[in-house]
Design an enzyme around this catalytic site. Structure first.
Site, PDB file in Angstrom:
ATOM      1  CD  GLU A 116      -2.614  -1.249   2.628  1.00 37.70           C
ATOM      2  OE1 GLU A 116      -2.799  -0.205   3.296  1.00 37.70           O
ATOM      3  OE2 GLU A 116      -3.032  -2.361   2.974  1.00 37.70           O
TER       4      GLU A 116
ATOM      5  CD  GLU B 226      -6.659  -2.105   1.031  1.00 37.66           C
ATOM      6  OE1 GLU B 226      -5.963  -1.090   1.162  1.00 37.66           O
ATOM      7  OE2 GLU B 226      -6.760  -2.975   1.919  1.00 37.66           O
TER       8      GLU B 226
ATOM      9  CG  ASP C 274       0.529  -2.022   5.239  1.00 42.72           C
ATOM     10  OD1 ASP C 274       1.555  -2.656   5.579  1.00 42.72           O
ATOM     11  OD2 ASP C 274      -0.626  -2.464   5.406  1.00 42.72           O
TER      12      ASP C 274
ATOM     13  CD  GLU D  60      -0.649  -0.813   8.161  1.00 39.96           C
ATOM     14  OE1 GLU D  60      -1.130   0.274   7.783  1.00 39.96           O
ATOM     15  OE2 GLU D  60      -1.230  -1.901   8.015  1.00 39.96           O
TER      16      GLU D  60
ATOM     17  CG  ASP E  70      -2.045  -4.842   9.942  1.00 35.20           C
ATOM     18  OD1 ASP E  70      -2.844  -5.425  10.696  1.00 35.20           O
ATOM     19  OD2 ASP E  70      -2.198  -4.821   8.703  1.00 35.20           O
TER      20      ASP E  70
ATOM     21  CG  HIS F  30      -9.901  -0.484   4.610  1.00 35.35           C
ATOM     22  ND1 HIS F  30     -10.012  -0.417   3.247  1.00 35.35           N
ATOM     23  CD2 HIS F  30      -8.559  -0.358   4.868  1.00 35.35           C
ATOM     24  CE1 HIS F  30      -8.826  -0.251   2.702  1.00 35.35           C
ATOM     25  NE2 HIS F  30      -7.927  -0.213   3.657  1.00 35.35           N
TER      26      HIS F  30
ATOM     27  CE  LYS G 274      -4.454   0.048   6.557  1.00 36.19           C
ATOM     28  NZ  LYS G 274      -3.325  -0.652   5.945  1.00 36.19           N
TER      29      LYS G 274
HETATM   30  C1  2PG Z   1      -3.628  -4.231   5.819  1.00 32.35           C
HETATM   31  C2  2PG Z   1      -5.019  -4.551   5.318  1.00 32.35           C
HETATM   32  C3  2PG Z   1      -5.906  -3.401   5.017  1.00 32.35           C
HETATM   33  P1  2PG Z   1      -5.852  -6.908   4.648  1.00 32.35           P
HETATM   34  O1  2PG Z   1      -2.689  -5.005   5.628  1.00 32.35           O
HETATM   35  O2  2PG Z   1      -3.439  -3.235   6.492  1.00 32.35           O
HETATM   36  O3  2PG Z   1      -5.358  -2.475   4.139  1.00 32.35           O
HETATM   37  O4  2PG Z   1      -5.050  -5.540   4.348  1.00 32.35           O
HETATM   38  O5  2PG Z   1      -7.253  -6.544   4.978  1.00 32.35           O
HETATM   39  O6  2PG Z   1      -5.720  -7.708   3.373  1.00 32.35           O
HETATM   40  O7  2PG Z   1      -5.166  -7.553   5.802  1.00 32.35           O
HETATM   41 MG    MG Z   2      -1.399  -3.684   7.058  1.00 32.13          MG
END
Ligand code: 2PG
Ligand code: MG
Length: 421
Positions: A167, A208, A246, A287, A314, A367, A390
């Site tokens: 991302e 996304e 990210d 991230e 995360d 999200h 986000k």
């Molecule tokens: C992330 C998320 C959301 P996913 O890694 O932060 O952007 O991705 O929902 O696929 O875990």
């Molecule tokens: Mg992430």
């Protein structure tokens, strides 16, 4: 108001990736009705609460959620219907006890979180409050419109290109208010589309809503994004529109090395690379710069760049209060990503955020890559006043549902402050 539950019903619907998920409707004795749509991730942390999928290869390649739906309509409904509850926390404790596992694997975190969100929404509506107002009242927080982090370029598991980083987000930190932040996001997104097209890249979208061109080097993407920010007439940086990354690095971490664009890098190589990126580009947040299992690397990353960057965990934290507590003690990161379905209930999510607040850690509400039109996370970010959210590109219905919810709040409550916290 009467917080007695009259009915709890679920059904199987589709998410934004055309995968099955749950819609849950909760009705209270006074007739108040509220609905929730359940999100689903692709780059998941290994310690996340467990989604229950049917595993029946005859339906949706095993990804059906009829068992989770049945769990809501039978066991969960039986445990809640006819009972009066003090608050969402009491409902969540009932659900956790009923499930009986540490990670909601028996009933399914997708079943549990759908019920929890629908209940939170119903209880707020029964009090004639906006959901974010009810959250602020229960947490003792000051509502604040968050800085939207628009994911404008997708890679990793969210796009079919060869870009390892997942991302590339733009964050209008310097915008004077939320509507102007949305306008900045949309304008830069348009400028990026034009820039990509002019240079011969495809402008198809990833999961996304960001573009998914055939780029490989993260630095090449950063140059394009900076160009788009400036072409749109904004200053690239914290005074205007900054960049957040990210990489979702757990996805390219194998055998102790990070595999980025044909190179195999150690944790320290990665830290050097991020330090150079932060030097050369207006990045303000990173991230999952390192993998969920690379705790020592996270400590070194934080010692090296923690003063300059918001370092958000995360996959390593999974919105889990116990893991966040450990990371705070080890100084592994300085902020937590917050995803309701990673932990599985609204009240545990609020607890994770409370732990961060008390430790001076930032919270970044998020999200999932698989979404519905449900806008719970917009209320969560606004009500807790955490200052950042986000929820994908400024495009596609399931992404803009959240931004639009906040535009409505900004219009109805003109005194709400905007910005980082
Ligand atoms: C992330 C998320 C959301 P996913 O890694 O932060 O952007 O991705 O929902 O696929 O875990
Ligand atoms: Mg992430």
């Amino acid at each position: 108001m009467d917080r007695t539950v009259r009915s709890v019903e679920a059904l199987e619907i589709l998410d934004s990736r055309s995968m099955p998920t749950l819609a849950v409707t909760v009705t209270l004795a006074d007739g108040t009705k509220a609905r929730a749509g359940v999100p689903s991730g692709a780059s998941t942390g290994s310690r996340e609460a467990v989604e229950l999928r049917d595993g029946d290869p005859e339906r949706y390649a095993g990804k059906g959620v009829l068992r989770a739906v049945a769990n809501v309509n039978t066991e969960i409904a039986a445990a809640l219907v006819g009972h009066r509850f003090e608050d969402v926390g009491e409902v969540d404790r009932r659900l956790i006890a009923l499930d009986g596992t540490p990670n909601k694997a028996r009933l399914g975190a997708n079943a549990v979180v759908g019920v929890s969100i629908a209940v939170a929404r119903a209880f707020a509506a029964a009090r004639d409050m906006e959901l974010w107002q009810a959250i602020a009242a229960s947490e003792g927080t000051t509502p604040r419109l968050p800085v939207p982090h628009f994911n404008v370029l997708n890679g990793g598991k969210h796009a079919p290109n060869d870009l390892d980083f997942q991302e590339f987000m733009i964050a209008p930190i310097g915008a004077p208010n939320f509507p102007e932040a949305v306008r900045a996001g949309s304008t830069v997104y348009g400028a990026l589309r034009k820039t990509l097209a002019e240079r011969g890249y495809a402008t198809g979208l990833g999961d996304e809503g960001g573009f998914a061109p055939a780029l490989r080097r993260p630095e090449d993407v950063l140059s394009l994004v900076v160009h788009a920010i400036e072409a749109a007439g904004y200053t690239a940086g914290r005074d205007g529109v900054a960049i957040a990354l990210d990489p979702a690095s757990s996805e390219f971490y194998r055998d102790g090395l990070y595999h980025v664009d044909a190179e195999a890098l150690t944790s320290d190589d990665m830290i050097d690379r991020y330090a150079a990126m932060a030097e050369n580009y207006p990045i303000w947040l990173l991230e999952d710069g390192l993998a969920e299992s690379d705790w020592d690397g996270w400590e070194r990353l934080t010692a090296r760049l923690g003063d300059r960057l918001r370092l958000v965990g995360d996959d390593i934290l999974c919105t889990n209060p116990a893991i966040i507590t450990e990371a705070i003690a080890r100084r592994a990161g300085n902020a937590a990503l917050i995803k309701v379905n990673q932990i599985g209930t609204v009240s545990e999510t609020l607890e994770a955020m409370r732990i961060c607040r008390q430790a001076g850690w930032a919270q970044f509400v998020s999200h999932r890559s698989g979404e519905t039109e449900d806008s719970f996370i917009a209320d969560l970010a606004l009500g807790t006043g955490c200052g950042q959210l986000k929820t994908g590109a400024p495009a596609r219905g399931e992404r803009v549902a959240k931004y639009n919810r906040l535009l409505e709040a900004a219009a109805s409550f003109p005194d709400l402050p905007y910005g980082l916290n």
